[in-house]
Design an enzyme around this catalytic site. Structure first.
Site, PDB file in Angstrom:
ATOM      1  N   ASP A  83       1.087  -8.761   1.825  1.00 19.86           N
ATOM      2  CA  ASP A  83      -0.104  -8.646   1.250  1.00 19.86           C
ATOM      3  C   ASP A  83      -1.130  -9.621   0.485  1.00 19.86           C
ATOM      4  O   ASP A  83      -0.163 -10.617   0.611  1.00 19.86           O
ATOM      5  CB  ASP A  83       0.098  -7.167   0.235  1.00 19.86           C
ATOM      6  CG  ASP A  83      -0.789  -6.035   0.172  1.00 19.86           C
ATOM      7  OD1 ASP A  83      -1.848  -5.908   0.180  1.00 19.86           O
ATOM      8  OD2 ASP A  83      -0.131  -4.951   1.435  1.00 19.86           O
ATOM      9  N   GLY A 122       1.027  -1.040  -0.105  1.00 17.19           N
ATOM     10  CA  GLY A 122      -0.201  -0.003   0.495  1.00 17.19           C
ATOM     11  C   GLY A 122       0.994   1.139   0.000  1.00 17.19           C
ATOM     12  O   GLY A 122       1.778   1.355   0.251  1.00 17.19           O
ATOM     13  N   GLN A 123       0.028   2.403   0.823  1.00 19.38           N
ATOM     14  CA  GLN A 123       0.602   3.595  -0.174  1.00 19.38           C
ATOM     15  C   GLN A 123       1.630   4.071   1.403  1.00 19.38           C
ATOM     16  O   GLN A 123       2.956   4.151   0.881  1.00 19.38           O
ATOM     17  CB  GLN A 123      -0.154   4.552  -0.088  1.00 19.38           C
ATOM     18  CG  GLN A 123       0.195   6.209   0.383  1.00 19.38           C
ATOM     19  CD  GLN A 123      -0.304   7.615   0.115  1.00 19.38           C
ATOM     20  OE1 GLN A 123      -1.498   6.993   1.299  1.00 19.38           O
ATOM     21  NE2 GLN A 123      -0.087   8.442  -0.374  1.00 19.38           N
ATOM     22  N   TYR A 134     -14.744   4.409   9.152  1.00 11.41           N
ATOM     23  CA  TYR A 134     -13.481   4.440   9.894  1.00 11.41           C
ATOM     24  C   TYR A 134     -12.895   5.414  11.292  1.00 11.41           C
ATOM     25  O   TYR A 134     -12.181   4.948  11.364  1.00 11.41           O
ATOM     26  CB  TYR A 134     -12.466   5.789   8.208  1.00 11.41           C
ATOM     27  CG  TYR A 134     -11.162   5.257   8.222  1.00 11.41           C
ATOM     28  CD1 TYR A 134     -10.323   4.361   8.199  1.00 11.41           C
ATOM     29  CD2 TYR A 134     -10.248   6.432   8.091  1.00 11.41           C
ATOM     30  CE1 TYR A 134      -8.700   4.765   8.114  1.00 11.41           C
ATOM     31  CE2 TYR A 134      -9.385   6.641   7.973  1.00 11.41           C
ATOM     32  CZ  TYR A 134      -8.681   5.880   8.079  1.00 11.41           C
ATOM     33  OH  TYR A 134      -6.534   5.605   8.087  1.00 11.41           O
TER      34      TYR A 134
HETATM   35  P1  NAD Z   1      -3.528   1.138   1.308  1.00 15.26           P
HETATM   36  O1  NAD Z   1      -4.957   1.251   0.823  1.00 15.26           O
HETATM   37  O2  NAD Z   1      -2.632   2.671   0.624  1.00 15.26           O
HETATM   38  O3  NAD Z   1      -2.758   0.559   1.917  1.00 15.26           O
HETATM   39  C1  NAD Z   1      -3.518  -0.853   2.715  1.00 15.26           C
HETATM   40  C2  NAD Z   1      -2.470  -2.720   2.173  1.00 15.26           C
HETATM   41  O4  NAD Z   1      -2.979  -3.140   2.589  1.00 15.26           O
HETATM   42  C3  NAD Z   1      -3.659  -2.751   0.466  1.00 15.26           C
HETATM   43  O5  NAD Z   1      -1.947  -2.587   0.625  1.00 15.26           O
HETATM   44  C4  NAD Z   1      -3.830  -4.043   1.027  1.00 15.26           C
HETATM   45  O6  NAD Z   1      -4.015  -4.362  -0.594  1.00 15.26           O
HETATM   46  C5  NAD Z   1      -3.765  -3.864   1.983  1.00 15.26           C
HETATM   47  N1  NAD Z   1      -4.456  -5.460   2.568  1.00 15.26           N
HETATM   48  C6  NAD Z   1      -5.911  -4.985   2.438  1.00 15.26           C
HETATM   49  N2  NAD Z   1      -6.645  -5.780   2.842  1.00 15.26           N
HETATM   50  C7  NAD Z   1      -6.165  -6.199   3.421  1.00 15.26           C
HETATM   51  C8  NAD Z   1      -6.368  -8.080   4.356  1.00 15.26           C
HETATM   52  N3  NAD Z   1      -7.230  -8.385   4.616  1.00 15.26           N
HETATM   53  N4  NAD Z   1      -4.436  -8.687   4.115  1.00 15.26           N
HETATM   54  C9  NAD Z   1      -3.464  -7.998   3.977  1.00 15.26           C
HETATM   55  N5  NAD Z   1      -3.279  -7.090   3.233  1.00 15.26           N
HETATM   56  C10 NAD Z   1      -4.908  -6.192   3.159  1.00 15.26           C
HETATM   57  O7  NAD Z   1      -3.036   2.386   3.388  1.00 15.26           O
HETATM   58  P2  NAD Z   1      -2.298   3.122   3.444  1.00 15.26           P
HETATM   59  O8  NAD Z   1      -2.643   4.473   3.132  1.00 15.26           O
HETATM   60  O9  NAD Z   1      -0.853   2.088   3.197  1.00 15.26           O
HETATM   61  O10 NAD Z   1      -2.257   3.428   5.143  1.00 15.26           O
HETATM   62  C11 NAD Z   1      -1.972   2.059   5.696  1.00 15.26           C
HETATM   63  C12 NAD Z   1      -2.038   2.297   7.336  1.00 15.26           C
HETATM   64  O11 NAD Z   1      -2.257   3.785   7.722  1.00 15.26           O
HETATM   65  C13 NAD Z   1      -4.277   2.556   7.936  1.00 15.26           C
HETATM   66  O12 NAD Z   1      -3.945   2.047   8.574  1.00 15.26           O
HETATM   67  C14 NAD Z   1      -4.168   4.319   7.664  1.00 15.26           C
HETATM   68  O13 NAD Z   1      -5.665   3.375   8.120  1.00 15.26           O
HETATM   69  C15 NAD Z   1      -3.429   4.358   8.211  1.00 15.26           C
HETATM   70  N6  NAD Z   1      -3.822   5.534   7.656  1.00 15.26           N
HETATM   71  C16 NAD Z   1      -2.957   6.107   6.372  1.00 15.26           C
HETATM   72  C17 NAD Z   1      -3.461   7.801   5.936  1.00 15.26           C
HETATM   73  C18 NAD Z   1      -2.786   8.306   4.744  1.00 15.26           C
HETATM   74  O14 NAD Z   1      -2.853   8.766   4.622  1.00 15.26           O
HETATM   75  N7  NAD Z   1      -2.212   7.612   3.928  1.00 15.26           N
HETATM   76  C19 NAD Z   1      -3.451   8.366   7.471  1.00 15.26           C
HETATM   77  C20 NAD Z   1      -3.872   7.980   8.604  1.00 15.26           C
HETATM   78  C21 NAD Z   1      -3.556   6.416   8.466  1.00 15.26           C
HETATM   79  N1  SER Z   2      -5.868  10.003   4.927  1.00 17.39           N
HETATM   80  C1  SER Z   2      -6.675   8.985   5.002  1.00 17.39           C
HETATM   81  C2  SER Z   2      -7.861   9.143   4.577  1.00 17.39           C
HETATM   82  O1  SER Z   2      -8.495  10.059   4.424  1.00 17.39           O
HETATM   83  C3  SER Z   2      -6.545   9.693   6.930  1.00 17.39           C
HETATM   84  O2  SER Z   2      -6.864   8.893   7.950  1.00 17.39           O
HETATM   85  O3  SER Z   2      -9.085   8.790   5.049  1.00 17.39           O
END
Ligand code: NAD
Ligand code: SER
Length: 314
Positions: A36, A13-14, A144
């Site tokens: 993943d 993921g990101q 969420y």
């Molecule tokens: P993302 O959606 O880019 O990546 C999540 C990854 O999890 C994906 O690659 C997906 O394939 C994988 N995934 C989904 N279901 C799964 C499963 N059952 N088993 C294994 N893998 C699985 O999300 P992200 O932006 O990388 O976020 C990562 C974490 O950070 C999350 O908990 C998110 O809530 C948190 N977060 C992200 C942001 C943001 O701006 N990106 C901000 C606040 C919090």
């Molecule tokens: N970047 C995230 C969202 O917009 C915040 O957790 O969902």
């Protein structure tokens, strides 16, 4: 000292891609197992081990943890705010059960450390809009946000009751160029750079004056590693730390891009994500993170825009 062996769940993921690469630099490529549900991100190929893993399958997860002698788990698999509103049951199920599976296994296998991110989405319409404090009124209005707030208390519970060393950050919206974002309300701030370079225009799904807390990915990765490397005795917040980078609106990010691409134009067509954004604070007070483990962001809007455009161009 025991050799650390780290499992990253949601590594494609990101955040996962960049965090996995940073952990591999720190701990050695073979000591960081990327995993993943979807295929391995191309940027991870050839940099270390990868296993296909569903965090919802507790038995398989447990087998991997034992088989690979895992000592630390970073759990990044989740459904984010915008996608969560389209499928609330699925978001609740994955975000909660995934975390509980990891916490249970961490307890049983005496995992040294667990990382699990929360979000500014825990805050709701009744929280303060400016410099939102660590402890305040917290009434999230998205599934969420509800799942993140409940998750924070599960982390706190496993720490208090079973001694699991689980640590967490309330990330702001994250901006990056290496891997695509996955269904968040703050994702406009990533799309806008790509569209500015390719189309010279962008239609934003939020209003021009929607201020939100944001952070550039290098700061987020550094914050994660600094939190995880901090001595246990420094970690006073066992729910999740507020974390702040910068705060800006679509109009301001567009202006910062225009300084590099003068012909760039932005238009606005707010959709359902506007309501989610309106429920969140505009800026965050992260003084607890600063006091406990010395957190300080490095990037502002201007330096992030320069770096994003340079890297996306190349
Ligand atoms: P993302 O959606 O880019 O990546 C999540 C990854 O999890 C994906 O690659 C997906 O394939 C994988 N995934 C989904 N279901 C799964 C499963 N059952 N088993 C294994 N893998 C699985 O999300 P992200 O932006 O990388 O976020 C990562 C974490 O950070 C999350 O908990 C998110 O809530 C948190 N977060 C992200 C942001 C943001 O701006 N990106 C901000 C606040 C919090
Ligand atoms: N970047 C995230 C969202 O917009 C915040 O957790 O969902």
């Amino acid at each position: 000292m025991t050799k650390e062996k780290i499992l990253v769940i949601g590594a494609s993921g990101q955040i996962g891609v960049e965090l996995t690469l940073a952990l591999r630099n720190l701990y050695g490529n073979n000591n960081v197992i990327a995993s993943d549900l979807r295929e391995q991100n191309p940027l991870l190929e050839g940099t270390g081990p990868y296993v296909s893993l569903d965090v919802m399958n507790k038995e398989m997860l447990h087998v991997q943890v034992i088989r690979q002698n895992i000592t630390q788990i970073y759990l990044l698999a989740a459904i984010l705010s915008a996608t969560g509103e389209k499928n609330p049951n699925l978001a609740w199920h994955l975000n909660m059960q995934g975390l509980l599976n990891v916490l249970d296994i961490a307890r049983e296998e005496h995992i040294h450390k667990v990382y699990w991110p929360s979000s500014i989405a825990v805050f709701g319409p009744t929280s303060p809009k400016q410099n939102c404090p660590q402890q305040t009124i917290i009434e999230p209005s998205t599934v969420y946000g509800i799942s993140k707030y409940a998750g924070e208390f599960w982390c706190n519970y496993y720490h208090q009751r079973f001694g699991v060393d689980v640590r967490s950050l309330r990330y702001p919206g994250l901006i990056s160029y290496k891997s695509a974002p996955g269904g968040g309300t703050t994702d406009y701030a990533v799309e806008i750079y790509l569209e500015a370079l390719t189309e010279k225009k962008y239609e934003c799904f939020l209003q021009e004056d929607t201020y939100l807390p944001m952070m550039y990915m290098p700061d987020a990765i550094r914050a994660t590693i600094e939190l995880m490397e901090a001595p246990k005795s420094n970690i006073n917040v066992r729910t999740s730390y507020n974390l702040s980078g910068m705060s800006f609106s679509p109009k301001e990010i567009a202006l910062s891009i225009k300084q590099h691409i003068p012909e760039f134009e932005i238009t606005y067509k707010p959709d359902y994500r506007q309501e989610i954004a309106n429920s969140w604070p505009q800026s965050i007070d992260d003084s607890s993170a600063n006091k406990d483990w010395g957190w300080k962001p490095q990037y502002n809007l201007q330096s992030m825009t320069e770096d994003m455009l340079t890297n996306l161009k190349s």
